[in-house]
Design a protein around this motif. Structure first.
Motif, PDB file in Angstrom:
ATOM      1  N   HIS A 247     -31.806 -51.609   5.532  1.00  0.00           N
ATOM      2  CA  HIS A 247     -33.156 -51.754   4.973  1.00  0.00           C
ATOM      3  C   HIS A 247     -33.988 -52.866   5.610  1.00  0.00           C
ATOM      4  CE1 HIS A 247     -31.867 -48.948   1.868  1.00  0.00           C
ATOM      5  NE2 HIS A 247     -30.814 -49.703   1.675  1.00  0.00           N
ATOM      6  N   GLY A 248     -33.378 -53.680   6.451  1.00  0.00           N
ATOM      7  CA  GLY A 248     -34.115 -54.796   7.054  1.00  0.00           C
ATOM      8  C   GLY A 248     -34.981 -54.310   8.207  1.00  0.00           C
ATOM      9  N   PRO A 249     -35.908 -55.138   8.691  1.00  0.00           N
ATOM     10  CA  PRO A 249     -36.707 -54.790   9.870  1.00  0.00           C
ATOM     11  C   PRO A 249     -35.789 -54.546  11.070  1.00  0.00           C
ATOM     12  CG  PRO A 249     -37.347 -56.944   8.962  1.00  0.00           C
ATOM     13  CD  PRO A 249     -36.190 -56.467   8.163  1.00  0.00           C
ATOM     14  N   ALA A 250     -36.253 -53.797  12.036  1.00  0.00           N
ATOM     15  CA  ALA A 250     -35.421 -53.373  13.173  1.00  0.00           C
ATOM     16  C   ALA A 250     -34.759 -54.549  13.889  1.00  0.00           C
ATOM     17  CB  ALA A 250     -36.262 -52.562  14.148  1.00  0.00           C
ATOM     18  N   ASP A 251     -35.528 -55.642  14.098  1.00  0.00           N
ATOM     19  CA  ASP A 251     -34.943 -56.770  14.840  1.00  0.00           C
ATOM     20  C   ASP A 251     -33.840 -57.449  14.025  1.00  0.00           C
ATOM     21  OD1 ASP A 251     -36.861 -57.568  13.018  1.00  0.00           O
ATOM     22  OD2 ASP A 251     -37.516 -59.316  14.178  1.00  0.00           O
ATOM     23  N   ALA A 252     -34.046 -57.560  12.703  1.00  0.00           N
ATOM     24  CA  ALA A 252     -33.030 -58.166  11.830  1.00  0.00           C
ATOM     25  C   ALA A 252     -31.762 -57.309  11.825  1.00  0.00           C
ATOM     26  CB  ALA A 252     -33.569 -58.312  10.409  1.00  0.00           C
ATOM     27  N   ALA A 253     -31.956 -55.997  11.698  1.00  0.00           N
ATOM     28  CA  ALA A 253     -30.824 -55.062  11.682  1.00  0.00           C
ATOM     29  C   ALA A 253     -30.045 -55.148  12.992  1.00  0.00           C
ATOM     30  CB  ALA A 253     -31.323 -53.640  11.437  1.00  0.00           C
ATOM     31  N   ALA A 254     -30.772 -55.279  14.088  1.00  0.00           N
ATOM     32  CA  ALA A 254     -30.132 -55.307  15.411  1.00  0.00           C
ATOM     33  C   ALA A 254     -29.267 -56.568  15.579  1.00  0.00           C
ATOM     34  CB  ALA A 254     -31.189 -55.243  16.510  1.00  0.00           C
ATOM     35  N   VAL A 255     -29.770 -57.709  15.129  1.00  0.00           N
ATOM     36  CA  VAL A 255     -28.999 -58.960  15.234  1.00  0.00           C
ATOM     37  C   VAL A 255     -27.684 -58.840  14.454  1.00  0.00           C
ATOM     38  CG1 VAL A 255     -28.939 -61.390  14.518  1.00  0.00           C
ATOM     39  CG2 VAL A 255     -30.982 -60.478  15.580  1.00  0.00           C
TER      40      VAL A 255
END
Length: 323
Positions: A247-255
């Motif tokens: 559910h997080g923003p794409a950059d947060a999910a990617a990290v």
């Protein structure tokens, strides 16, 4: 948990008797067993699982001889799983000090864990209850399955919330459930009361573990007694991480995804900020609160009194803690 909650007052004498039973049963002629077992048991901890066995038995009016031994038995099973866990996870800190495997080596930790498991089964047999033996045999088997499931999930960024819940219900909540069920059985509970205490234990254990997983991203290392980010470094996809990846923003999910796959805490600060900013911790806490409320609701068939009240209090405190 707060300084002197009701349950601590109610069973202060009982807990002294349990500690005495633990010390007596730890004895072995083999010096290394005594050293390792004493080291891990004296680390203290909340002793929450034996507390639950005592509280369940007392809530149903049990005053017989077996309760202290069975509560000590539950603590032995828990301690054995910790010894084995720390070897599997290659952990070097627990409860603010070196783990047994860091002090004595992996081989000693695994073998003393085996000693504690088998000693626990000797103690179960003494209760004379085939039912208790059956419940504990099933529980320890499921706990082992939970450990293996968790191992399979390491570094797996596709784990669903449902799969995560299955792992914590097997690995953690099952022993909470067994602890309360054993207290019910020894007290000759009705089937309805036994089921109530069993459901309470399962919901409580679930809430407890979710909060543990939240504290890995919001606690204070000195307070929780382990390094923050341990779950990340072990590649464990816990609820705050699963939520962030979904559910997080794409950059947060990617990290989060990259750190989990690498089982590395190198980017812990970025992961921490990702988890904290997307509402993952609030979500996980709210799930823990639901489980805690379900635990309290499960107590309905128990007789009214201080022990029932204290069991409800434990469920509430388990989600309000910071360690």
């Amino acid at each position: 948990m707060s300084n002197n909650p009701l349950f601590r007052t109610l069973i202060a004498d009982d807990m002294q008797a349990v500690d005495q039973a633990i010390r007596t049963r730890l004895y072995s002629d083999v010096v290394l067993i005594r050293q390792v077992a004493e080291y891990i048991i004296s680390a203290g901890g909340k002793r929450l699982r034996p507390v639950l066995t005592l509280m369940a038995g007392r809530a149903l009016g049990y005053q017989g001889p077996h309760l202290h031994t069975l509560a000590a038995m539950i603590e032995f099973i828990h301690t054995a799983t910790l010894l084995h866990d720390d070897v599997v996870d290659e952990s070097d800190m627990r409860r603010g000090r070196e783990t047994a495997n860091a002090m004595f080596g992996n081989a000693a930790s695994v073998l003393v864990g085996d000693f504690l498991y088998t000693r626990a089964f000797q103690m179960m047999v003494e209760s004379g209850s085939m039912r208790i033996l059956e419940v504990m045999a099933t529980a320890t088997n499921i706990i082992a399955e939970g450990e293996v499931l968790q191992l399979l999930n390491i570094g797996n960024v596709d784990v669903t919330e449902q799969q995560y819940l299955q792992v914590i219900q097997y690995k953690t909540a099952k022993l909470f459930e067994a602890a309360t069920r054993v207290g019910a059985i020894v007290a000759d509970a009705t089937p309805e009361q036994e089921q109530a205490l069993s459901d309470y234990g399962m919901h409580l254990g679930t809430a407890f573990q979710i909060i543990d997983d939240v504290l890995d991203y919001s606690g204070d290392a000195a307070t929780i007694g382990k390094s923050l980010g341990d779950d990340l470094a072990e590649g464990k996809p816990t609820l705050p991480l699963i939520y962030t990846m979904r559910h997080g923003p794409a950059d947060a999910a990617a990290v989060v995804r990259q750190s989990l796959e690498a089982a590395s805490r190198d980017r812990f600060d970025e992961v921490l900020s990702a988890v904290q900013s997307c509402g993952a911790l609030d979500y996980a806490r709210s799930e823990a609160e639901k489980a805690s409320a379900a635990a309290v609701a499960a107590l309905a068939p128990l007789p009214e009194g201080e022990y029932k009240q204290a069991l409800a209090e434990i469920a509430t405190l388990s989600v309000a803690r910071n360690a």
